[in-house]
Design an enzyme around this catalytic site. Structure first.
Site, PDB file in Angstrom:
ATOM      1  CE1 TYR A  16      -7.923   5.391  -0.498  1.00 34.51           C
ATOM      2  CE2 TYR A  16      -7.076   7.213  -1.804  1.00 34.51           C
ATOM      3  CZ  TYR A  16      -7.693   5.981  -1.726  1.00 34.51           C
ATOM      4  OH  TYR A  16      -8.062   5.339  -2.886  1.00 34.51           O
ATOM      5  N   GLY A  40       8.386  -5.336 -12.366  1.00 30.17           N
ATOM      6  CA  GLY A  40       9.491  -6.280 -12.298  1.00 30.17           C
ATOM      7  C   GLY A  40      10.337  -6.128 -11.055  1.00 30.17           C
ATOM      8  CB  SER A  55      -3.874  -1.599  -8.685  1.00 33.66           C
ATOM      9  OG  SER A  55      -2.842  -2.487  -8.329  1.00 33.66           O
ATOM     10  CG  HIS A  74     -13.713   4.602  -1.627  1.00 39.87           C
ATOM     11  ND1 HIS A  74     -12.824   5.320  -0.870  1.00 39.87           N
ATOM     12  CD2 HIS A  74     -12.962   3.660  -2.239  1.00 39.87           C
ATOM     13  CE1 HIS A  74     -11.595   4.829  -1.015  1.00 39.87           C
ATOM     14  NE2 HIS A  74     -11.661   3.821  -1.835  1.00 39.87           N
ATOM     15  CB  ILE A  86       2.104  -0.901 -12.263  1.00 37.92           C
ATOM     16  CG1 ILE A  86       2.044   0.354 -13.150  1.00 37.92           C
ATOM     17  CG2 ILE A  86       3.446  -1.582 -12.521  1.00 37.92           C
ATOM     18  CD1 ILE A  86       3.043   1.423 -12.789  1.00 37.92           C
TER      19      ILE A  86
END
Length: 336
Positions: A55, A213, A204, A125, A206
């Site tokens: 990262y 939204g 992830s 990973h 969401i």
């Protein structure tokens, strides 16, 4: 916040993915802001933090996120569960290289970055096609015996590969894509994990922000280092096609005076006892909102309503859970 078990590791019911502070969602915040965000998450009850050695590839350098996380959690390192990830390089196995020495070398760099002498959970990973998973599992067992890691895991894998790895060295957790929009894990992976005391750590959860939204077909993603440009469900046509799901979640959220994101997390927490989602965000307000999802308790009736709605319709756009280093979502790190 309530706690859950990933194998023998006890963690908060909702964890925190830290990648966005270094990579993947456009411009990143300052180091000071990121450290403050991580510490605020801890104060809010989060005891599970996730990073990886790669990262930071785009905007900074591999290891950037580990260094940042290490600084942030230093005051309370012994009170949290820290996860990072190994990314095997071709040089780690070619020309007679000893895999144990190579992987241990990766881990030692991560330990230095993280300012710690052990990692609680060390993932592979992505699977490397040229390295047998049994060989990686054997090395992970040696690292556990040396006290350098407490447990190990895999990411973006199916049941058969998990079973092969688990037979060599018991797996602690699997970090796969899992959300209301990506439910492949429910077919074979979750039943196997439940039967073998292995946790599922959804990344992830969401759906890259769609389930909150807050993303619409007018949303413009950054031209620089924004993985959301590649997410199938975030294409303009799929955003429009999946609005029915936001409507369903929104109706339930209103009843609980919760946000859509919180209901999305509460749904998976109610469904499986071994699931610990790690939503990621670079925004302090969103981070605290997501952690609040661990406090929302859905009734059986509302859970059933969500399940029936999900089962009645198809989700537009699909990514899946089985990926390798040489055929993966987003950038192909092994060629960088």
């Amino acid at each position: 916040m309530e706690t859950r078990k990933l194998g023998n590791l006890e963690v908060s019911a909702v964890g925190m993915g830290c990648m966005a502070f270094s990579h993947g969602y456009g411009e990143v915040p300052s180091e000071e802001y990121a450290i403050e965000a991580i510490r605020k998450a801890y104060e809010a009850g989060c005891t599970f933090f996730d990073t990886a050695e790669i990262y930071g590839k785009e905007q900074f350098f591999p290891g950037h996120n580990e260094i940042l996380v290490g600084k942030a959690i230093a005051p309370f390192r012994g009170k949290v569960v820290l996860a990072t990830k190994l990314f095997i390089q071709d040089a780690d196995y070619e020309n007679g290289a000893d895999l144990f020495t190579s992987i241990k070398g990766h881990l030692e760099k991560s330990l230095k970055n993280l300012q710690t002498n052990y990692v609680d959970l060390y993932y592979l990973h992505r699977v490397h096609e040229s390295v047998a998973i049994e060989d990686v599992a054997r090395v992970m067992g040696q690292l556990i015996s040396e006290g350098l890691i407490r447990g190990w895991g895999l990411s973006q894998v199916g049941k058969d590969l998990i079973a092969r790895a688990h037979a060599m060295t018991p797996v602690t957790a699997v970090q796969n894509l899992y959300s209301m929009m990506e439910r492949d894990c429910e077919k074979e992976v979750l039943p196997f994990l439940l039967a073998n005391n292995i946790g599922l750590v959804p990344f992830s959860p969401i759906a890259s922000g769609f389930l909150s939204g807050k993303i619409t077909k007018e949303t413009a993603f950054s031209e620089v280092d924004d993985v959301r440009k590649f997410v199938p469900q975030l294409s303009k046509e799929n955003i429009e096609a999946n609005q029915w799901l936001l409507n369903l979640i929104g109706e339930v959220a209103a009843k609980y005076k919760a946000t859509n994101a919180q209901i999305s997390l509460a749904w998976m927490l109610k469904k499986y006892p071994n699931v610990v989602p790690i939503p990621g965000s670079k925004n302090q307000e969103r981070i605290l909102e997501n952690l609040g999802g661990g406090k929302v308790k859905l009734s059986d009736e509302d859970f059933k309503r969500l399940e029936e709605g999900l089962n009645a319709r198809e989700i537009a756009g699909h990514r899946g859970i089985e990926e390798t280093q040489h055929k993966s979502f987003g950038d192909n790190w092994s060629k960088k």
